[in-house]
Design an enzyme around this catalytic site. Structure first.
Site, short mmCIF file in Angstrom:
data_model
loop_
_atom_site.label_atom_id
_atom_site.label_comp_id
_atom_site.label_asym_id
_atom_site.label_seq_id
_atom_site.Cartn_x
_atom_site.Cartn_y
_atom_site.Cartn_z
N ASP A 133 -92.43 -20.45 113.24
CA ASP A 133 -92.77 -21.86 113.32
C ASP A 133 -93.24 -22.39 111.97
O ASP A 133 -93.89 -21.68 111.19
CB ASP A 133 -93.89 -22.04 114.35
CG ASP A 133 -94.26 -23.49 114.56
OD1 ASP A 133 -93.38 -24.27 114.95
OD2 ASP A 133 -95.43 -23.84 114.32
N GLU B 22 -88.50 -22.76 111.02
CA GLU B 22 -88.45 -24.21 111.16
C GLU B 22 -88.87 -24.89 109.85
O GLU B 22 -90.02 -25.24 109.66
CB GLU B 22 -89.38 -24.65 112.29
CG GLU B 22 -89.40 -26.14 112.52
CD GLU B 22 -90.69 -26.62 113.18
OE1 GLU B 22 -90.70 -27.74 113.67
OE2 GLU B 22 -91.69 -25.86 113.17
N ASP C 194 -88.47 -30.44 119.22
CA ASP C 194 -89.20 -31.28 118.28
C ASP C 194 -88.48 -32.59 117.97
O ASP C 194 -88.95 -33.36 117.13
CB ASP C 194 -89.45 -30.53 116.98
CG ASP C 194 -90.55 -29.49 117.11
OD1 ASP C 194 -91.50 -29.73 117.88
OD2 ASP C 194 -90.46 -28.43 116.46
#
Length: 754
Positions: free
Chosen positions: A292, A320, A392
C-alpha cells in the site's frame, strides 16, 4: 524540520540498543514450503476482493467479541460500516472464481485493524461513523482481523485456493498505522497505536493451537502496546503532521497521509519490525504482496523489505504508486520499480483506459500512444499490474454504463501487456451510486447474483485461457497496427506466437478498415472469442516483407481476437523472470518456452544451479559468484542460447545509510550520491542515487539502500537540468554501513567541497 526527526532517530538507536536484540530478531522467521504455484506472473488474471465486501460465509464473526455491534450493517446500505464478508465467503465462491478464469486472488490485509469507530464531523453539525473494514489501519500485525477469521481459517483459504490452482495475494501496509489525529475535530489526538501479542521467554510470540494470540504472561491482556504517536519516545513515527498541500518528495514520504500515523522507516528498529511483520505473512505461503501507498514510502526501505522477503521465499511484489495523468511524478513512478524491485499498479494504463473507454475524452489513438511509450519507459512492462478500476477510484461501471464499450475496455485490458487485475463485481457490470471510491466498495452479496452468464464473466474466462496458452499475450511486445479516434488494432508477439486484436469502442457505429499489416502467418483465422463481442473471421495474405489481413468492417462494440500459436520451439525462450532483483542464494523463476530438457542457466558469465525445469519454467538461484549489478540471465539448451533478461544482483543484505550534506545550488541543480558499489552507481553519474531531499535547504539528505557491514567510498555530485555533472573536490569519502540486517546509519552533515 528534518533535524528534529534525525535527532529522534539517533536518540532511539542509543536508548534501544538493548531492545533491538529482543524486539527485532527474537521472533523466529522460518520460510514456509515454497508455494507449488509459484509467484504471480503475466500468465495470471488477478481478481481483487475487499474481503468484507464480497461474501459472508461465516456469520459468527460478524460481531467479534468486544466489537460495537452498531458498527456492523450487513445489508450493503451503509458502506462506512462492516458488511460481513470473510475468508469463508471467498472459499464458498471459489467455483465462481475458477469458472471466470481467475488464477490469482488479491484480498484485504489479513491482520488486525483498529476496531473502534472513526468519527468525521461535518460543518452542519452532523457526524459520519466509519470503520476500518478496508484493512488499511493496522493495529497488530501478528493477529488476524477477527471479522475475516482466525489464522487457521486464513490457512484454509490459502489451501483451498491453491488446491484449485488459484494464487493468493495479500494487501500489506508498512507506511502507517491508523489515524493519529482527527482533522475534523481540530486535529485532536485520536489513535495510531500499534500492538503485538505476548512474547515467550525466547522472544517468540505466544500463539495457541489455532494460531491465535493468548495471555501468556497472565496479566489479563493478549496484546502489548509497542508504539504510540501521542507518546513517541522511541522514534517510531515521523511526527510531522499531515501532508496537506506539500507536493514535494519529502512531504509525500515523511508527512502523514490523511492524518495516518506515518512510520519512520529510516529508523533501523522500525524497519526491522516491519520486515518481520511482512515475513510473518509472506511465509504463510502467499504468492504475492500488494504494498500500500508506495508513493509515500522511503524507497530505500522498500528495497530492503523486498530483499528480506525474497531471501526467504520468492513472491510477486507490486505497489500503489498513485499518480494522475498527466502527472509531474510520472518519472518518479517509472523509476520506482527500477529502484526497488517492486513493480507498480499501472495507474498510467488506468487513467488512459478511463478517458478512452470511460468518458471518451481521449481517443483510441491516444490510448495506443500510451501503450507504446510505456513499453519504452517501463523496465518490466509485462509485470506491471493493469486495471480498469479498484477500491480507490470510481467504479468503471459508473463511468461507462453502455456494455459495448465496457466490454471493449475489458477485452483490451485482458490482451494488453501486464498482469490484468479485475475489481470484484466488474464482471457483473456494477454501477455505484456515485463516483466516489466508497460508493464503489459495494457488498457484492447484496448487490449481485453472482451471475455466471454475463458477457463480461464469459469474456474474462475466454481471455484468461488465451493468456495462459499463448505467450504473445503474457510476454509479447506491442505494436500498433492501426488507430484512429474510435478503432484500435494492436498486435502482441513473442517469437513466433502472435495475437492480433481489433477494437471498436463506439457502441452503435461500424467502421471499415483497410488491409492491416500483421506478423500472423498467411491463412484463415477464426475469431478467438467466437463472436462473443461481434467478432468475425479474417484471412491473412502473404506479402513482401510482411503479411496483411483483408479489409474488414468492425461493428459497434466489436472486438476481434485472432491468434497464432507456434509449435514447441527448439530454442529456449525467456519471457519473464520473477523476481528481477535479489542477492546470491535467492530463488528465481524463469518463465517462457522451450525450457525443458538439459538446460543450463547463467547470470552474466556465472553458471547457476537448475533446481527444476519444464517446458515453461525453470527454478534456479542467484549464484554466489554473480557480479553485483545488472546481470544478463541466459538459458542454453543443446548448444543454443536464449534471449537475455536483465536481473539486478544486490551486493548483499540491504540496510540503510541516511546521507547528509550542506551544499549551495543554483536553480535547476540537485545533489546526488555516487560511489564504488552498484547501489551508488559504481562511480557512474548516470547510475547514481535519486536526487537528495532538501526540506531545510541548504542541508540535503537521502536514505539509501546499501549492503550491510560494508565499507563504502562515495562523493556528492551536482547535476543541473541539462544533466551537466559537477563533482565535489577532494579524496573519496568513506563510511561503513551497519552490520545489522535492517540497521540504519545516520551520517554527519558533510560540507560540500568546492
Amino acid at each position: 524540520m528534518f533535524k528534529r526527526y534525525s535527532q529522534r532517530v539517533i536518540s532511539a538507536v542509543l536508548t534501544l540498543a538493548m531492545v533491538l536484540s529482543v524486539t527485532l530478531f527474537a521472533f523466529p522467521v522460518s520460510a514456509a514450503e515454497a508455494p507449488e504455484l509459484g509467484p504471480v506472473t503475466s500468465k495470471d488474471v488477478v481478481y481483487q476482493i475487499i474481503t468484507d465486501r464480497f461474501y459472508d460465509g461465516d456469520p459468527s464473526n460478524n460481531v467479534p467479541e468486544g466489537f460495537d455491534s452498531t458498527l456492523y450493517d450487513g445489508t450493503g446500505d451503509d458502506l462506512k460500516l462492516y458488511q460481513g464478508g470473510d475468508w469463508a465467503g471467498i472459499i464458498d465462491k471459489i467455483p465462481y472464481l475458477k469458472g471466470m478464469g481467475v488464477t490469482a486472488v488479491w484480498i484485504s490485509a489479513p491482520y488486525e485493524n483498529r476496531d473502534t469507530e472513526i468519527l468525521d464531523y461535518k460543518a452542519d453539525g452532523s457526524c459520519d461513523r466509519w470503520t476500518s473494514f478496508h484493512g488499511y489501519h493496522v493495529r497488530n500485525y501478528f493477529a488476524t482481523n477477527k471479522h475475516f477469521g482466525t489464522l487457521n481459517e486464513f490457512k484454509e483459504l490459502r489451501d483451498a485456493l491453491h488446491a484449485n490452482g488459484i494464487k493468493l495475494i495479500i494487501d500489506f501496509v508498512t507506511n502507517h498505522t491508523s489515524r493519529e489525529m482527527n482533522p475534523t475535530a481540530g486535529n485532536t489526538p485520536e489513535d495510531g497505536k500499534l500492538y503485538e501479542p505476548d512474547r515467550k521467554e525466547d522472544g517468540s510470540f505466544a500463539f495457541d493451537e489455532n494460531g491465535e494470540p493468548y495471555d501468556y504472561n497472565g496479566d489479563g491482556l493478549v496484546e502489548n502496546l509497542i508504539a504510540d504517536p501521542q507518546n513517541d519516545t522511541q522514534g517510531w513515527f515521523h511526527g510531522l503532521g499531515d501532508r496537506g498541500n506539500d507536493s514535494s518528495r519529502f512531504g509525500y514520504r515523511h508527512k502523514d497521509l490523511g492524518s495516518l500515523a506515518d512510520f519512520s522507516q529510516e529508523n533501523g528498529m522500525v524497519a526491522g519490525y516491519l520486515e518481520d511483520a511482512t515475513l510473518f505473512w509472506a511465509n504463510m505461503g502467499v504468492n504475492g504482496i500488494r504494498h500500500d501507498a508506495t508513493l509515500h514510502l522511503n524507497p530505500a526501505f522498500v528495497k530492503g523489505l523486498k530483499d528480506a522477503v525474497d531471501s526467504n521465499s520468492t513472491v510477486t511484489h507490486f505497489g500503489e504508486f498513485f499518480i494522475g495523468r498527466p502527472d509531474p511524478k510520472y518519472d518518479e513512478y517509472v523509476y520506482f520499480p527500477k529502484q526497488t524491485g517492486v513493480n507498480n499498479l499501472d495507474f498510467e494504463y488506468f487513467r488512459a483506459a478511463s478517458t478512452t473507454f470511460g468518458d471518451f475524452s481521449t481517443t483510441m489513438k491516444d490510448f495506443g500512444n500510451m501503450m507504446m511509450y510505456t513499453q519504452d519507459d517501463y523496465e518490466y512492462e509485462n509485470q506491471t499490474v493493469t486495471f480498469l478500476d479498484n477500491h480507490d477510484v470510481s467504479r468503471f461501471g459508473y463511468l461507462q454504463r453502455n456494455e459495448k464499450p465496457y466490454n471493449a475496455a475489458l477485452a483490451t485490458l485482458l490482451t494488453s501487456r501486464g498482469i490484468p487485475n479485475i475489481y470484484y463485481g466488474t464482471e457483473q457490470y456494477i454501477i455505484s451510486s456515485d463516483g466516489s471510491d466508497v460508493a464503489g466498495r459495494i457488498f457484492m452479496q447484496t448487490d449481485s447474483e453472482f451471475n455466471t452468464e454475463t458477457t463480461a464473466y464469459k469474456l474474462i474466462g475466454k481471455l484468461s485461457e488465451l493468456r495462459q496458452t499463448n505467450d504473445a499475450i503474457a510476454y509479447g511486445t506491442t505494436v500498433i497496427r492501426y488507430s484512429d479516434d474510435n478503432v484500435l488494432v494492436f498486435e502482441r508477439q513473442f517469437y513466433d506466437d502472435v495475437v492480433l486484436v481489433a477494437v471498436n469502442r463506439q457502441p452503435d457505429q461500424s467502421y471499415t478498415i483497410g488491409e492491416i499489416e500483421t506478423n500472423l502467418p498467411a491463412g484463415n483465422y477464426g475469431d478467438y472469442l467466437g463472436g462473443l463481442l461481434y467478432g468475425f473471421d479474417t484471412v491473412v495474405t502473404a506479402g513482401e516483407g510482411i503479411n496483411h489481413t483483408s479489409s474488414f468492417t468492425i461493428p459497434g462494440g466489436g472486438v476481434c481476437v485472432w491468434e497464432y500459436k507456434a509449435s514447441n520451439p527448439s530454442t529456449p525462450q525467456i519471457g519473464n523472470v520473477m523476481s528481477t532483483m535479489g542477492r546470491a542464494g535467492n530463488q528465481v523463476y524463469i518463465y517462457g518456452d522451450g525450457l525443458d530438457g538439459n538446460v543450463s542457466v547463467k547470470f552474466g558469465d556465472v553458471e547457476a544451479v537448475v533446481e527444476s525445469n519444464s517446458a515453461n519454467q525453470i527454478v534456479t538461484r542467484v549464484p554466489d559468484g554473480a557480479v553485483p549489478g545488472d546481470n544478463g540471465i541466459t538459458v542454453t539448451k543443446d548448444g543454443t542460447e536464449s534471449n537475455t533478461s536483465i536481473y539486478k544482483v544486490l551486493a548483499g543484505d540491504q540496510n540503510q545509510i541516511i546521507f547528509h550534506v550542506q551544499a549551495d545550488t543554483v536553480m535547476g541543480e540537485n545533489i546526488y550520491i555516487v560511489g564504488n558499489i552498484p547501489e551508488l552507481g559504481n562511480w557512474d553519474p548516470d547510475k547514481c542515487t535519486e536526487a537528495m531531499l532538501n526540506p531545510n535547504y541548504p542541508e540535503w539528505f537521502l536514505p539509501v539502500s546499501v549492503p550491510a557491514g560494508t565499507t563504502i567510498e562515495f562523493k556528492f555530485i551536482k547535476k543541473d537540468a541539462n544533466g551537466t555533472v559537477t563533482w565535489e573536490s577532494g579524496e573519496n569519502r568513506v563510511i561503513t554501513s551497519s552490520p545489522e540486517s535492517a540497521g540504519s546509519i545516520d551520517t554527519e552533515v558533510y560540507t560540500w567541497r568546492s
